[in-house]
Design a protein around this motif. Structure first.
Motif, PDB file in Angstrom:
ATOM      1  N   UNK A 129       0.779  -1.396  -0.047  1.00  0.00           N
ATOM      2  CA  UNK A 129       0.021  -0.112   0.167  1.00  0.00           C
ATOM      3  C   UNK A 129       0.853   1.426  -0.014  1.00  0.00           C
ATOM      4  N   UNK A 167       1.164   4.314  -2.823  1.00  0.00           N
ATOM      5  CA  UNK A 167       0.890   5.585  -2.482  1.00  0.00           C
ATOM      6  C   UNK A 167       2.334   6.737  -3.066  1.00  0.00           C
ATOM      7  N   UNK A 205       1.823   6.836  -6.604  1.00  0.00           N
ATOM      8  CA  UNK A 205       0.567   7.654  -7.016  1.00  0.00           C
ATOM      9  C   UNK A 205       1.019   8.944  -7.054  1.00  0.00           C
ATOM     10  N   UNK A 236     -13.846  17.190  -4.557  1.00  0.00           N
ATOM     11  CA  UNK A 236     -14.382  16.739  -3.529  1.00  0.00           C
ATOM     12  C   UNK A 236     -15.595  17.979  -3.409  1.00  0.00           C
ATOM     13  N   UNK A 256     -15.386  20.450  -0.369  1.00  0.00           N
ATOM     14  CA  UNK A 256     -14.289  21.325  -0.150  1.00  0.00           C
ATOM     15  C   UNK A 256     -14.282  22.486  -1.071  1.00  0.00           C
ATOM     16  N   UNK A 269      -5.340  18.825  -0.667  1.00  0.00           N
ATOM     17  CA  UNK A 269      -5.808  17.520  -0.188  1.00  0.00           C
ATOM     18  C   UNK A 269      -4.719  16.434  -0.613  1.00  0.00           C
ATOM     19  N   UNK A 270      -4.302  16.371  -1.975  1.00  0.00           N
ATOM     20  CA  UNK A 270      -3.371  15.403  -2.350  1.00  0.00           C
ATOM     21  C   UNK A 270      -1.962  15.789  -1.733  1.00  0.00           C
ATOM     22  N   UNK A 328      -1.290  17.208   1.273  1.00  0.00           N
ATOM     23  CA  UNK A 328      -1.216  16.920   2.556  1.00  0.00           C
ATOM     24  C   UNK A 328      -1.207  15.508   3.031  1.00  0.00           C
ATOM     25  N   UNK A 329      -2.021  14.934   1.915  1.00  0.00           N
ATOM     26  CA  UNK A 329      -2.282  13.591   2.205  1.00  0.00           C
ATOM     27  C   UNK A 329      -1.029  12.602   1.815  1.00  0.00           C
ATOM     28  N   UNK A 330      -0.258  12.987   0.768  1.00  0.00           N
ATOM     29  CA  UNK A 330       1.089  12.408   0.400  1.00  0.00           C
ATOM     30  C   UNK A 330       2.170  12.937   1.450  1.00  0.00           C
ATOM     31  N   UNK A 331       1.939  13.280   2.642  1.00  0.00           N
ATOM     32  CA  UNK A 331       2.759  13.650   3.403  1.00  0.00           C
ATOM     33  C   UNK A 331       3.995  14.757   2.933  1.00  0.00           C
ATOM     34  N   UNK A 367      -5.607  19.833  -9.805  1.00  0.00           N
ATOM     35  CA  UNK A 367      -5.367  19.234  -8.534  1.00  0.00           C
ATOM     36  C   UNK A 367      -4.353  17.880  -8.644  1.00  0.00           C
TER      37      UNK A 367
END
Lengths: 252, 267
Positions: free
Chosen positions: B92, B96, B99, B112, B115, B123-124, B126-129, B173
């Motif tokens: 996983x 990521x 991705x 989304x 938002x 979003x992407x 922050x989510x991808x650290x 995005x």
């Protein structure tokens, strides 16, 4: 629905719940989204639950009064109403109201996210959508429904106090003492515990229906609708099981 | 309100040399849904800086192909290598990481809707650290929006945007992570001809500006003509034929001609 379809659906929901337990308690924890969902599920349901609880307490008291008066047992009204509210009416009515409000909104929200590929978009954005969408919502409903039930119980009991005072005069301390003298832990604890199961059922069924919604606008509508119908039914089944189990444990 | 993207050119950039590095390689891909055999032994290569359009009828498995590439669907057999790494066996976390380098533009944009545009773009990130200061985040959002010509929409909700604008925000995005490869799922479907043309030109603009490689799924012949360095024809789950747009347009093969006739008058 045929028996085989029903069993397949029940199996799929059970697997979905199993996935919640296997994935939900491993990092990464979606704390921010969980807190936001608690706000949505808990805080935003307060007015509806409050009004329902108030009317429930008031109506129970006013309905009980004539019959109790016939036996000269008006003094028993507070205890009787309190027992009905705390043991059964508060949990079940709040859970059903929440199944309607929260279950349908979760079903519709996740359903439309599924239809418009937003769930896939989350997955390619480095997010586990199951954790972000499902685990947070199920945890929020599981923890917030008991809180809402307690609030509905308190508001319902206060409405009952007002109801008693509509035809007579009772002080709040006498009203509370009357209840407390007859209330036992075995009345409160099983009723409180079953509300966690109600909350879990609302969350998991709403999420399952939304997450697996059929494509198209009709699919989203069906998800919202069946989320309410199935979770309401499951709430009654859990209630039936709860009363049987507490009976077996000698707590009834 | 909708601004027009900077017009670059209406023909794809120079055909990348065949010797250019292969960034994505699909080999003998098979994917079935029950009795429906969607992909049967499909193979394709994508070189650095190249736009490959996969052309096929609706329901021929084009979207399934790119969903397998990004790991949203698991193929039954075959191999998908992105930057030399096999996608099908990735854990996983590794998936990521991959991705973050491979962007995906969804057919329905998949913005989304709870938002704002700015939150959608963040979003992407922050989510991808990808830890950035607020000022850096803001600069990245502005750069991504500027590259699609929609700087003024930051605080708008997706519901307030037109179809073409939503498509651009979807692309912004994707671009915010500066991917090396972008997978476009029918980027012009459902748009009017003028907006469709603008989006096609935007795809070229992105290719020139970020030197991305792209697989574009489409059956819009105008989009194919504008964006394709190479066209791969997906028929019956296989890569039926490949070539430049002009090569295929002048093909005498009846299956190939079926796609081109009616769409563009033959020269």
């Amino acid at each position: 629905m045929q028996a085989s379809e029903f069993l397949a659906e029940a199996g799929a929901i059970s697997r979905f719940a199993g996935r919640f337990f296997s994935e939900g308690f491993r990092p990464r924890y979606e704390v921010q989204e969980f807190l936001y969902q608690c706000y949505v599920v808990g805080y935003k349901s307060l007015p509806l639950v409050g009004v329902t609880g108030f009317i429930m307490g008031m109506v129970l008291t006013l309905q009980a009064r004539p019959t109790m008066a016939k036996f000269g047992a008006e003094a028993w009204i507070p205890a009787m109403v309190a027992l009905s509210i705390i043991r059964e009416m508060g949990p079940i009515i709040t859970a059903l109201i929440c199944a309607g409000k929260i279950g349908s909104s979760i079903g519709a929200e996740l359903g439309s996210m599924n239809v418009t590929e937003q769930i896939d978009a989350m997955e390619v954005s480095g997010t586990n959508p199951f954790k972000y969408l499902v685990v947070t919502r199920v945890l929020a409903t599981t923890l917030m429904i008991p809180v809402l039930v307690i609030l509905a119980d308190v508001i319902g009991l206060y409405a009952s106090y007002l109801g008693v005072n509509m035809k007579g005069v009772t002080s709040l301390s006498l009203f509370v003492n009357n209840i407390m003298n007859r209330l036992e832990f075995s009345d409160v604890v099983p009723a409180f515990i079953k509300t966690f199961f109600f909350g879990f059922a609302i969350g998991i069924i709403g999420c399952y229906k939304g997450y697996h919604s059929q494509k198209g606008t009709e699919g989203v509508g069906q998800s919202a609708n069946s989320a309410v119908v199935v979770s309401s039914l499951v709430i009654f089944v859990i209630d039936l099981l709860a009363v049987q189990i507490t009976g077996l444990l000698g707590l009834n | 309100m909708e601004s027009v993207s900077p017009q670059v050119q209406e023909a794809p950039a120079q055909q990348p040399a065949a010797s250019a590095e292969v960034v994505l390689e699909v080999e003998h891909l098979v994917k079935s849904f029950g009795e429906n055999h969607v992909l049967q032994d499909f193979s394709l290569q994508l070189h650095r800086g190249e736009n490959v359009v996969v052309l096929g009828k609706s329901g021929s498995g084009k979207s399934v192909l790119i969903k397998c590439i990004i790991g949203l669907l698991q193929p039954d057999s075959g191999s998908i290598r992105v930057f030399g790494e096999e996608v099908t066996g990735l854990e996983h976390q590794e998936l990521d990481e991959l991705r973050a380098r491979v962007g995906f533009l969804f057919q329905s944009n998949a913005l989304y809707d709870s938002m704002t545009v700015r939150e959608n773009l963040l979003f992407p990130l922050r989510r991808h650290w990808i830890n950035k200061t607020p000022a850096e985040e803001q600069a990245m959002v502005e750069e991504a929006l500027q590259s699609v010509g929609l700087e003024q929409t930051q605080n708008m909700m997706p519901a307030e945007l037109s179809g073409g604008m939503r498509k651009r925000i979807g692309l912004a995005r994707t671009l915010i992570l500066k991917p090396d490869i972008i997978l476009y799922d029918e980027p012009t479907t459902g748009l009017d001809p003028i907006t469709a043309r603008e989006i096609s030109q935007l795809i070229l603009d992105v290719q020139a500006r970020y030197t991305t490689s792209a697989i574009i799924i489409s059956h819009d012949m105008n989009c194919v003509r504008i964006t394709a360095n190479r066209v791969a024809l997906l028929v019956d789950g296989r890569c039926y034929q490949q070539g430049t747009y002009e090569e295929l347009r002048h093909s005498t093969d009846p299956v190939v001609r079926e796609f081109f006739e009616g769409a563009v008058p033959r020269a």
